[in-house]
Design a protein around this motif. Structure first.
Motif, PDB file in Angstrom:
ATOM      1  N   VAL A 395       0.834  -1.206   0.000  1.00 20.86           N
ATOM      2  CA  VAL A 395       0.000   0.000   0.000  1.00 20.86           C
ATOM      3  C   VAL A 395       0.869   1.256   0.000  1.00 20.86           C
ATOM      4  N   GLY A 396       1.863   1.281   0.893  1.00 23.57           N
ATOM      5  CA  GLY A 396       2.736   2.450   0.981  1.00 23.57           C
ATOM      6  C   GLY A 396       3.517   2.694  -0.292  1.00 23.57           C
ATOM      7  N   ILE A 397       4.038   1.625  -0.879  1.00 22.76           N
ATOM      8  CA  ILE A 397       4.803   1.756  -2.129  1.00 22.76           C
ATOM      9  C   ILE A 397       3.892   2.237  -3.255  1.00 22.76           C
ATOM     10  N   GLY A 398       2.664   1.737  -3.258  1.00 22.39           N
ATOM     11  CA  GLY A 398       1.712   2.194  -4.263  1.00 22.39           C
ATOM     12  C   GLY A 398       1.452   3.685  -4.176  1.00 22.39           C
ATOM     13  N   VAL A 399       1.311   4.209  -2.969  1.00 20.24           N
ATOM     14  CA  VAL A 399       1.062   5.647  -2.777  1.00 20.24           C
ATOM     15  C   VAL A 399       2.244   6.472  -3.285  1.00 20.24           C
ATOM     16  N   VAL A 400       3.464   6.052  -2.946  1.00 21.09           N
ATOM     17  CA  VAL A 400       4.661   6.771  -3.395  1.00 21.09           C
ATOM     18  C   VAL A 400       4.766   6.745  -4.914  1.00 21.09           C
ATOM     19  N   ALA A 401       4.527   5.574  -5.532  1.00 18.01           N
ATOM     20  CA  ALA A 401       4.621   5.452  -6.980  1.00 18.01           C
ATOM     21  C   ALA A 401       3.571   6.319  -7.681  1.00 18.01           C
ATOM     22  N   ILE A 402       2.377   6.390  -7.121  1.00 17.41           N
ATOM     23  CA  ILE A 402       1.326   7.232  -7.696  1.00 17.41           C
ATOM     24  C   ILE A 402       1.762   8.703  -7.686  1.00 17.41           C
ATOM     25  N   ALA A 403       2.281   9.156  -6.545  1.00 11.05           N
ATOM     26  CA  ALA A 403       2.691  10.558  -6.425  1.00 11.05           C
ATOM     27  C   ALA A 403       3.794  10.909  -7.427  1.00 11.05           C
ATOM     28  N   LEU A 404       4.804  10.056  -7.522  1.00 13.64           N
ATOM     29  CA  LEU A 404       5.899  10.324  -8.450  1.00 13.64           C
ATOM     30  C   LEU A 404       5.446  10.185  -9.903  1.00 13.64           C
ATOM     31  N   GLY A 405       4.527   9.255 -10.172  1.00 11.09           N
ATOM     32  CA  GLY A 405       4.017   9.085 -11.526  1.00 11.09           C
ATOM     33  C   GLY A 405       3.285  10.324 -12.013  1.00 11.09           C
ATOM     34  N   LEU A 406       2.550  10.975 -11.128  1.00  8.40           N
ATOM     35  CA  LEU A 406       1.866  12.218 -11.504  1.00  8.40           C
ATOM     36  C   LEU A 406       2.863  13.335 -11.784  1.00  8.40           C
ATOM     37  N   LEU A 407       3.958  13.348 -11.035  1.00  8.67           N
ATOM     38  CA  LEU A 407       4.977  14.389 -11.215  1.00  8.67           C
ATOM     39  C   LEU A 407       5.697  14.239 -12.548  1.00  8.67           C
ATOM     40  N   ALA A 408       5.927  12.981 -12.978  1.00  5.94           N
ATOM     41  CA  ALA A 408       6.752  12.724 -14.161  1.00  5.94           C
ATOM     42  C   ALA A 408       5.923  12.384 -15.395  1.00  5.94           C
ATOM     43  N   ARG A 409       4.663  12.795 -15.444  1.00  8.79           N
ATOM     44  CA  ARG A 409       3.767  12.287 -16.484  1.00  8.79           C
ATOM     45  C   ARG A 409       4.120  12.743 -17.901  1.00  8.79           C
ATOM     46  N   ASP A 410       5.002  13.731 -18.069  1.00  5.03           N
ATOM     47  CA  ASP A 410       5.347  14.205 -19.406  1.00  5.03           C
ATOM     48  C   ASP A 410       6.647  13.614 -19.949  1.00  5.03           C
ATOM     49  N   LEU A 411       7.248  12.668 -19.222  1.00  4.82           N
ATOM     50  CA  LEU A 411       8.508  12.070 -19.671  1.00  4.82           C
ATOM     51  C   LEU A 411       8.244  10.747 -20.392  1.00  4.82           C
ATOM     52  N   ASN A 412       9.150  10.375 -21.314  1.00  4.57           N
ATOM     53  CA  ASN A 412       9.015   9.111 -22.039  1.00  4.57           C
ATOM     54  C   ASN A 412       9.216   7.942 -21.081  1.00  4.57           C
ATOM     55  N   VAL A 413       8.359   6.919 -21.207  1.00 10.82           N
ATOM     56  CA  VAL A 413       8.421   5.825 -20.250  1.00 10.82           C
ATOM     57  C   VAL A 413       9.686   4.975 -20.408  1.00 10.82           C
ATOM     58  N   ALA A 414      10.172   4.821 -21.653  1.00 10.87           N
ATOM     59  CA  ALA A 414      11.407   4.061 -21.848  1.00 10.87           C
ATOM     60  C   ALA A 414      12.593   4.797 -21.225  1.00 10.87           C
ATOM     61  N   PHE A 415      12.577   6.113 -21.321  1.00 13.20           N
ATOM     62  CA  PHE A 415      13.636   6.909 -20.710  1.00 13.20           C
ATOM     63  C   PHE A 415      13.622   6.766 -19.189  1.00 13.20           C
ATOM     64  N   LEU A 416      12.418   6.783 -18.593  1.00 17.31           N
ATOM     65  CA  LEU A 416      12.305   6.629 -17.145  1.00 17.31           C
ATOM     66  C   LEU A 416      12.823   5.265 -16.688  1.00 17.31           C
ATOM     67  N   VAL A 417      12.523   4.220 -17.470  1.00 17.25           N
ATOM     68  CA  VAL A 417      13.022   2.892 -17.123  1.00 17.25           C
ATOM     69  C   VAL A 417      14.541   2.854 -17.230  1.00 17.25           C
ATOM     70  N   GLY A 418      15.098   3.612 -18.192  1.00 19.70           N
ATOM     71  CA  GLY A 418      16.561   3.697 -18.296  1.00 19.70           C
ATOM     72  C   GLY A 418      17.189   4.203 -17.011  1.00 19.70           C
ATOM     73  N   LEU A 419      16.531   5.139 -16.333  1.00 20.63           N
ATOM     74  CA  LEU A 419      17.043   5.628 -15.051  1.00 20.63           C
ATOM     75  C   LEU A 419      16.989   4.530 -13.991  1.00 20.63           C
ATOM     76  N   ALA A 420      15.890   3.773 -13.954  1.00 17.29           N
ATOM     77  CA  ALA A 420      15.779   2.665 -12.992  1.00 17.29           C
ATOM     78  C   ALA A 420      16.867   1.625 -13.239  1.00 17.29           C
ATOM     79  N   PHE A 421      17.141   1.337 -14.505  1.00 20.81           N
ATOM     80  CA  PHE A 421      18.195   0.380 -14.843  1.00 20.81           C
ATOM     81  C   PHE A 421      19.558   0.890 -14.394  1.00 20.81           C
ATOM     82  N   ALA A 422      19.789   2.198 -14.538  1.00 21.12           N
ATOM     83  CA  ALA A 422      21.076   2.768 -14.120  1.00 21.12           C
ATOM     84  C   ALA A 422      21.273   2.603 -12.618  1.00 21.12           C
ATOM     85  N   VAL A 423      20.235   2.854 -11.832  1.00 19.54           N
ATOM     86  CA  VAL A 423      20.343   2.703 -10.378  1.00 19.54           C
ATOM     87  C   VAL A 423      20.548   1.234 -10.019  1.00 19.54           C
TER      88      VAL A 423
END
Length: 530
Positions: A395-423
């Motif tokens: 539940v907590g992780i879902g809330v955090v992901a929702i908040a960040l997803g709204l903030l980043a809604r104009d970015l390309n999804v493949a690009f965002l996954v590239g950042l996750a892969f880098a981390v």
């Protein structure tokens, strides 16, 4: 979109949601609340089933929507994502799959803690796993918002907000009620739907060009406005040396990041043996390889048939290229074929997002409960208590992901996954490889490796053009951009390996030879594996 599009797509959305909720309810009736059942589905899946589930877990909104969109907008340079995502599986197959299955129980931290002091290692690895998972979840949330906004013809923040909230609520239900078994079957269903939809679209694109792939490429280049430059390297990553280094950084992140993704590593624990884990990877490579080859056709098909300008007008990041391509291939916006094909593709993409977020949420909630919660308690947690914490963590992780997803809604999804892969490549891969292959590796080295990759990667992203300093940034109105690259992998991945080495050589602790020998035998033979 017309009312027919909306109605049919919403019916298909609802059908998939009903089926997956039915699977979750059916599975939850049989669960007995054990940690092994919740985290690993009882380790009862066959290599083929797990291979399809891995493919379903990996073929995310970034792959289906984001990569095709990047190829449609940038041509050859968008191919890097397809190549990187696929080549990464060779690292998983040869270095990780069997060894991780033999050494661990549920999470990445299990593998590392087998040789080290458990508490600091589990806290570090758990923190890193949750961070990577949340970044990956953000990409799926952005994809969901773009897709449903296109479907409903509403681009307002409120429409996207409710979409993201709905996806978040569904993923919490899947994970908290059904655990790994329900999540796995949802991913299998989704993989079959996605592959079927992708094959159909690819066939239609090739039929449109009478099977002539050269003609497809030349038409895409003509419509792109860039001519032959569209088919050559450099359109996105060749403007200057900064862009070229960004290209190298992204490539490193994609190739090395898969082996450090928590939700991929956790899939190896759902099969009974290490041999089954390896066979699962072989199945998944075949499925994933075919899929990424088809995304190339879809990307250039969208450029040739829809046109980059129309794709940009619909979504600046290119996330709606495939649904628009389906609409055109079916006969256009006012045709029955276009309506049906668009609705099917939109529903498949939505199914993709739901299945992937369920897998990621399960992996991250397992890290919270099995690693962080269990380590921070003074006495060992009971399995049922741990599982309850995992459900609450979802539940907590879902809330955090929702908040960040709204903030980043104009970015390309493949690009965002590239950042996750880098981390993931910076924080998780160094500690995993050192633990498996370096005899002298110590607890301090393990902690340094995780934080030495995780902290620089996050700091560099915050200081990069992704967050500030350009019109495409998350905060375009401010400028605290001090790091020129959009992807931090080129710097943070070597720092993770270097920090692990430095922590080990400066540690007063003497590596336990007996534990290393035990881990080595266990990893290579499976003797003593859970």
């Amino acid at each position: 979109m017309t009312g027919n599009h909306q109605t049919l797509a919403l019916v298909l959305f609802s059908a998939f949601i009903a089926v997956t909720l039915g699977i979750t309810t059916w599975v939850s009736r049989d669960r007995h609340g054990s940690a092994e059942e919740f985290y690993a589905g009882g380790r009862l899946f066959s290599p083929m089933e797990n291979g399809f589930a891995i493919a379903g877990d990996y073929m995310s909104a970034a792959s289906f929507l984001g990569i095709s969109g990047l190829i449609a907008l940038f041509g050859y340079d968008g191919l890097l994502y397809s190549v990187g995502f696929l080549v990464a599986w060779l690292v998983v197959l040869f270095l990780v799959a069997e060894l991780v299955r033999n050494c661990g129980r549920f999470t990445l931290a299990d593998v590392v803690a087998a040789r080290m002091s458990e508490r600091p290692v589990r806290i570090a690895a758990g923190t890193s796993s949750v961070t990577v998972s949340v970044l990956y979840l953000v990409a799926q949330m952005v994809g969901a918002g773009s897709l449903v906004a296109l479907l409903l013809g509403r681009t307002s923040a409120a429409a996207q907000c409710w979409t993201v909230v709905g996806v978040g609520a569904l993923m919490v239900i899947y994970v908290s009620l059904g655990g790994m078994r329900a999540t796995t079957w949802i991913q299998i269903v989704k993989a079959v739907l996605l592959l079927g939809g992708t094959v159909a679209l690819t066939a239609l694109v090739l039929v449109r060009f009478h099977g002539d792939f050269d003609r497809l490429l030349l038409t895409a280049a003509d419509r792109s406005g860039h001519g032959n430059a569209f088919l050559a390297p450099g359109l996105k990553y060749g403007a200057d040396w900064t862009a070229r280094f960004d290209f190298i950084s992204l490539g490193l992140a994609l190739v090395l990041g898969t082996a450090g993704l928590p939700h991929i590593l956790s899939r190896f624990y759902t099969v009974p043996t290490a041999r089954a884990a390896r066979r699962s990877v072989v199945w998944s490579i075949g499925l994933i390889g075919g899929f990424y080859l088809m995304t190339i056709v879809l990307g250039f098909g969208a450029a040739a048939i829809v046109g980059p300008q129309a794709v940009r007008e619909s979504n600046a990041a290119g996330n709606t290229a495939v649904p628009l391509l389906a609409l055109d291939l079916g006969g256009g916006a006012d045709s029955t074929g276009g309506t049906v094909l668009f609705a099917v593709v939109a529903a498949v993409a939505f199914a993709t997002i739901l299945a992937v977020v369920a897998g990621i949420t399960l992996a991250s909630s397992a890290s919270v409960a099995h690693d962080l919660y269990a380590s921070l308690r003074r006495r060992r947690a009971e399995p049922r208590s741990e599982v309850a914490v995992a459900r609450a963590a979802a539940v907590g992780i879902g809330v955090v992901a929702i908040a960040l997803g709204l903030l980043a809604r104009d970015l390309n999804v493949a690009f965002l996954v590239g950042l996750a892969f880098a981390v993931a490549a910076s924080a998780n891969l160094p500690v995993l490889l050192y633990s498996l292959f370096w005899r002298g590796f110590t607890t301090r080295g393990a902690v340094y490796a995780v934080y030495g990759g995780l902290v620089p990667a996050l700091v560099l992203v915050v200081l990069s053009p992704v967050v500030s300093g350009s019109p495409e940034s998350l905060f375009p109105g401010v400028d605290f951009q001090y790091f020129p690259l959009q992807n931090p992998g080129l710097v943070s991945i070597p720092l993770g390996f270097l920090a692990g080495w430095f922590g080990t050589v400066t540690s007063a602790e003497v590596a336990d030879e007996a534990k290393h020998a035990e881990t080595e035998v266990r990893s290579l033979t499976g003797a003593g594996a859970v």
